[in-house]
Design an enzyme around this catalytic site. Sequence first.
Site, PDB file in Angstrom:
ATOM      1  N   HIS A   1       0.819  -1.209   0.000  1.00 30.71           N
ATOM      2  CA  HIS A   1       0.000   0.000   0.000  1.00 30.71           C
ATOM      3  C   HIS A   1       0.857   1.266   0.000  1.00 30.71           C
ATOM      4  O   HIS A   1       2.026   1.245   0.373  1.00 30.71           O
ATOM      5  CB  HIS A   1      -0.930  -0.002   1.202  1.00 30.71           C
TER       6      HIS A   1
ATOM      7  N   GLU B   1       0.838   3.921   1.884  1.00 30.74           N
ATOM      8  CA  GLU B   1       1.351   4.326   3.186  1.00 30.74           C
ATOM      9  C   GLU B   1       2.577   3.498   3.570  1.00 30.74           C
ATOM     10  O   GLU B   1       3.563   4.032   4.081  1.00 30.74           O
ATOM     11  CB  GLU B   1       0.273   4.153   4.272  1.00 30.74           C
TER      12      GLU B   1
ATOM     13  N   CYS C   1      -6.085   1.632   5.660  1.00 33.37           N
ATOM     14  CA  CYS C   1      -6.651   0.372   6.143  1.00 33.37           C
ATOM     15  C   CYS C   1      -5.990  -0.001   7.473  1.00 33.37           C
ATOM     16  O   CYS C   1      -5.026   0.645   7.899  1.00 33.37           O
ATOM     17  CB  CYS C   1      -6.429  -0.733   5.112  1.00 33.37           C
TER      18      CYS C   1
ATOM     19  N   CYS D   1      -2.156  -0.693   7.235  1.00 35.42           N
ATOM     20  CA  CYS D   1      -1.359   0.532   7.134  1.00 35.42           C
ATOM     21  C   CYS D   1      -1.378   1.304   8.441  1.00 35.42           C
ATOM     22  O   CYS D   1      -0.375   1.931   8.816  1.00 35.42           O
ATOM     23  CB  CYS D   1      -1.863   1.395   5.984  1.00 35.42           C
TER      24      CYS D   1
END
Length: 165
Positions: free
Chosen positions: A76, A78, A101, A104
């Site tokens: 992801h 992040e 999410c 993260c």
Amino acid sequence: MRENYLNWDEYFIGISLLSAMRSKDPQTQVGACIVNEDHRIVGIGYNGFPRGCSDSEFPWEREGEFLETKYPYVVHAEQNAILNSTTALRNCRIYVSLFPCHECAKYIVQSGIIEVIYLNDKYAQEPSTLASKKMFNAAGITYRQIKSIQLTVQIENEIFKNDHA
């Protein structure tokens, strides 16, 4: 003095949106920009496969058998921004185009980031997002949504000249 310039939030969320444009994910493009206390960018990321994992050999599908979807493989935005950071992240802020999410959120909490500024919260009622907010609240990490942004950037093979030289 010039008016209508970008404030810091607009500038850094704009950087996260620009970073999202690097993602090859056909459904969801997410970007992240980590900024220190001096308004300096210390990490940028977007969602994509890990280094060395070819985009043509791994699936981008959202549905199907787990190993035939993107979910076990994609890093992801992040996470990439944290992994790509150039310094310790204590007391930094992260600007993201989509609310993080729960996976993260763990990285954000563990890294020392103290604020999450996000543009979109389209999964606000999903268990993953609710878990993120629960972790952020427990860890004392603030989060806030940028409600709107006036940002238009269009670059199409143009050469920009410095007219002020």
